[in-house]
Design a protein around this motif. Structure first.
Motif, PDB file in Angstrom:
ATOM      1  N   ILE A 155       0.818  -1.214   0.000  1.00  0.00           N
ATOM      2  CA  ILE A 155       0.000   0.000   0.000  1.00  0.00           C
ATOM      3  C   ILE A 155       0.847   1.258   0.000  1.00  0.00           C
ATOM      4  O   ILE A 155       0.629   2.177  -0.785  1.00  0.00           O
ATOM      5  CB  ILE A 155      -0.954  -0.005   1.225  1.00  0.00           C
ATOM      6  N   TYR A 156       1.832   1.311   0.891  1.00  0.00           N
ATOM      7  CA  TYR A 156       2.600   2.544   1.104  1.00  0.00           C
ATOM      8  C   TYR A 156       3.982   2.541   0.463  1.00  0.00           C
ATOM      9  O   TYR A 156       4.680   3.542   0.494  1.00  0.00           O
ATOM     10  CB  TYR A 156       2.749   2.813   2.607  1.00  0.00           C
ATOM     11  N   GLY A 157       4.420   1.418  -0.054  1.00  0.00           N
ATOM     12  CA  GLY A 157       5.762   1.325  -0.619  1.00  0.00           C
ATOM     13  C   GLY A 157       6.742   0.816   0.420  1.00  0.00           C
ATOM     14  O   GLY A 157       6.410   0.655   1.598  1.00  0.00           O
ATOM     15  N   ALA A 158       7.956   0.580  -0.026  1.00  0.00           N
ATOM     16  CA  ALA A 158       8.991   0.053   0.859  1.00  0.00           C
ATOM     17  C   ALA A 158       9.347   1.080   1.930  1.00  0.00           C
ATOM     18  O   ALA A 158       9.350   2.289   1.667  1.00  0.00           O
ATOM     19  CB  ALA A 158      10.225  -0.320   0.063  1.00  0.00           C
ATOM     20  N   LYS A 159       9.670   0.596   3.123  1.00  0.00           N
ATOM     21  CA  LYS A 159      10.073   1.498   4.204  1.00  0.00           C
ATOM     22  C   LYS A 159      11.406   2.115   3.856  1.00  0.00           C
ATOM     23  O   LYS A 159      12.307   1.453   3.344  1.00  0.00           O
ATOM     24  CB  LYS A 159      10.171   0.739   5.525  1.00  0.00           C
ATOM     25  N   GLU A 160      11.522   3.392   4.164  1.00  0.00           N
ATOM     26  CA  GLU A 160      12.745   4.132   3.837  1.00  0.00           C
ATOM     27  C   GLU A 160      13.316   4.728   5.108  1.00  0.00           C
ATOM     28  O   GLU A 160      12.599   5.279   5.931  1.00  0.00           O
ATOM     29  CB  GLU A 160      12.398   5.237   2.840  1.00  0.00           C
ATOM     30  N   ILE A 161      14.629   4.630   5.251  1.00  0.00           N
ATOM     31  CA  ILE A 161      15.309   5.183   6.417  1.00  0.00           C
ATOM     32  C   ILE A 161      15.556   6.668   6.182  1.00  0.00           C
ATOM     33  O   ILE A 161      16.069   7.058   5.131  1.00  0.00           O
ATOM     34  CB  ILE A 161      16.637   4.458   6.669  1.00  0.00           C
ATOM     35  N   ASN A 162      15.197   7.496   7.139  1.00  0.00           N
ATOM     36  CA  ASN A 162      15.405   8.948   7.104  1.00  0.00           C
ATOM     37  C   ASN A 162      14.912   9.596   5.802  1.00  0.00           C
ATOM     38  O   ASN A 162      15.697  10.182   5.058  1.00  0.00           O
ATOM     39  CB  ASN A 162      16.879   9.285   7.313  1.00  0.00           C
ATOM     40  N   PRO A 163      13.634   9.550   5.506  1.00  0.00           N
ATOM     41  CA  PRO A 163      13.145  10.130   4.257  1.00  0.00           C
ATOM     42  C   PRO A 163      13.352  11.644   4.171  1.00  0.00           C
ATOM     43  O   PRO A 163      13.601  12.175   3.084  1.00  0.00           O
ATOM     44  CB  PRO A 163      11.665   9.768   4.232  1.00  0.00           C
ATOM     45  N   GLY A 164      13.308  12.345   5.298  1.00  0.00           N
ATOM     46  CA  GLY A 164      13.543  13.791   5.293  1.00  0.00           C
ATOM     47  C   GLY A 164      14.967  14.138   4.889  1.00  0.00           C
ATOM     48  O   GLY A 164      15.206  15.056   4.102  1.00  0.00           O
ATOM     49  N   GLU A 165      15.921  13.385   5.431  1.00  0.00           N
ATOM     50  CA  GLU A 165      17.328  13.602   5.060  1.00  0.00           C
ATOM     51  C   GLU A 165      17.557  13.268   3.602  1.00  0.00           C
ATOM     52  O   GLU A 165      18.303  13.947   2.908  1.00  0.00           O
ATOM     53  CB  GLU A 165      18.253  12.718   5.917  1.00  0.00           C
ATOM     54  N   ARG A 166      16.936  12.212   3.126  1.00  0.00           N
ATOM     55  CA  ARG A 166      17.114  11.812   1.726  1.00  0.00           C
ATOM     56  C   ARG A 166      16.574  12.878   0.772  1.00  0.00           C
ATOM     57  O   ARG A 166      17.146  13.107  -0.279  1.00  0.00           O
ATOM     58  CB  ARG A 166      16.455  10.468   1.466  1.00  0.00           C
ATOM     59  N   LYS A 167      15.488  13.536   1.150  1.00  0.00           N
ATOM     60  CA  LYS A 167      14.958  14.610   0.312  1.00  0.00           C
ATOM     61  C   LYS A 167      15.887  15.817   0.329  1.00  0.00           C
ATOM     62  O   LYS A 167      16.114  16.461  -0.679  1.00  0.00           O
ATOM     63  CB  LYS A 167      13.558  15.009   0.783  1.00  0.00           C
ATOM     64  N   GLN A 168      16.438  16.114   1.485  1.00  0.00           N
ATOM     65  CA  GLN A 168      17.317  17.277   1.626  1.00  0.00           C
ATOM     66  C   GLN A 168      18.663  17.064   0.923  1.00  0.00           C
ATOM     67  O   GLN A 168      19.173  17.967   0.275  1.00  0.00           O
ATOM     68  CB  GLN A 168      17.549  17.570   3.103  1.00  0.00           C
ATOM     69  N   PHE A 169      19.241  15.878   1.040  1.00  0.00           N
ATOM     70  CA  PHE A 169      20.568  15.603   0.491  1.00  0.00           C
ATOM     71  C   PHE A 169      20.517  14.838  -0.827  1.00  0.00           C
ATOM     72  O   PHE A 169      21.388  14.027  -1.124  1.00  0.00           O
ATOM     73  CB  PHE A 169      21.430  14.858   1.520  1.00  0.00           C
ATOM     74  N   LEU A 170      19.492  15.073  -1.628  1.00  0.00           N
ATOM     75  CA  LEU A 170      19.367  14.553  -2.989  1.00  0.00           C
ATOM     76  C   LEU A 170      19.454  13.030  -3.073  1.00  0.00           C
ATOM     77  O   LEU A 170      20.132  12.471  -3.929  1.00  0.00           O
ATOM     78  CB  LEU A 170      20.423  15.187  -3.909  1.00  0.00           C
ATOM     79  N   GLY A 171      18.775  12.354  -2.167  1.00  0.00           N
ATOM     80  CA  GLY A 171      18.679  10.909  -2.235  1.00  0.00           C
ATOM     81  C   GLY A 171      19.642  10.148  -1.346  1.00  0.00           C
ATOM     82  O   GLY A 171      19.573   8.935  -1.255  1.00  0.00           O
ATOM     83  N   THR A 172      20.555  10.818  -0.714  1.00  0.00           N
ATOM     84  CA  THR A 172      21.473  10.164   0.206  1.00  0.00           C
ATOM     85  C   THR A 172      21.227  10.690   1.613  1.00  0.00           C
ATOM     86  O   THR A 172      20.428  11.594   1.796  1.00  0.00           O
ATOM     87  CB  THR A 172      22.942  10.368  -0.230  1.00  0.00           C
TER      88      THR A 172
END
Length: 149
Positions: free
Chosen positions: A13-30
């Motif tokens: 339903i929601y997709g795979a769990k992602e670690i630190n999604p806020g950081e990944r958005k800020q640092f271009l995927g890393t």
């Protein structure tokens, strides 16, 4: 740990769990702990940090460069030239859902955890701006009465 039916349903339903999604958005995927050097969008558009990037590329030849796809591609030309010169991989990251203040991120695939002060570009204020070089403006009253201060 074994996945149960609920985990599969949640992932579907929601997709795979992602670690630190806020950081990944800020640092271009890393994530932050992998970052070696960053430039803001404004610094990229003003072509700042080229010398610092070249120095970092020499120090970290195994790192990769992530370029923000929300910035016009022509601003990246000097940075792409540096990456090509030193055989560093670079990738344009297009994520329309996320907004990042960074235009360029240099990172590893594993954690290196540099301090916040060492990853940002230190823009030095020009110290040679002396008030003695500037001409003093006379006040309205000095102009009116001819005062020679």
């Amino acid at each position: 740990m074994k996945k149960d039916v609920d985990d599969y349903l949640q992932e579907g339903i929601y997709g795979a769990k992602e670690i630190n999604p806020g950081e990944r958005k800020q640092f271009l995927g890393t994530i932050r702990e992998r970052v070696v050097f960053v430039l803001t969008k404004g610094q990229v558009m003003q072509a700042k940090g080229k010398k610092t990037l070249e120095q970092k590329v020499k120090e970290h030849p195994d790192a990769k460069i992530l370029l923000n796809g929300n910035i016009t591609f022509r601003y990246f030309k000097p940075y792409r030239q540096i990456a090509t010169k030193h055989n560093i991989l670079y990738t344009t990251v297009n994520n329309r859902d996320a907004t990042s203040e960074y235009g360029l991120v240099m990172a590893y695939d594993y954690a290196v955890d540099y301090s916040d002060e060492s990853i940002v570009l230190n823009e030095k204020e020009k110290a040679n701006r002396n008030t003695s070089n500037k001409t003093k403006k006379k006040s309205f009253w000095a102009k009116l009465f001819g005062s020679n201060d």
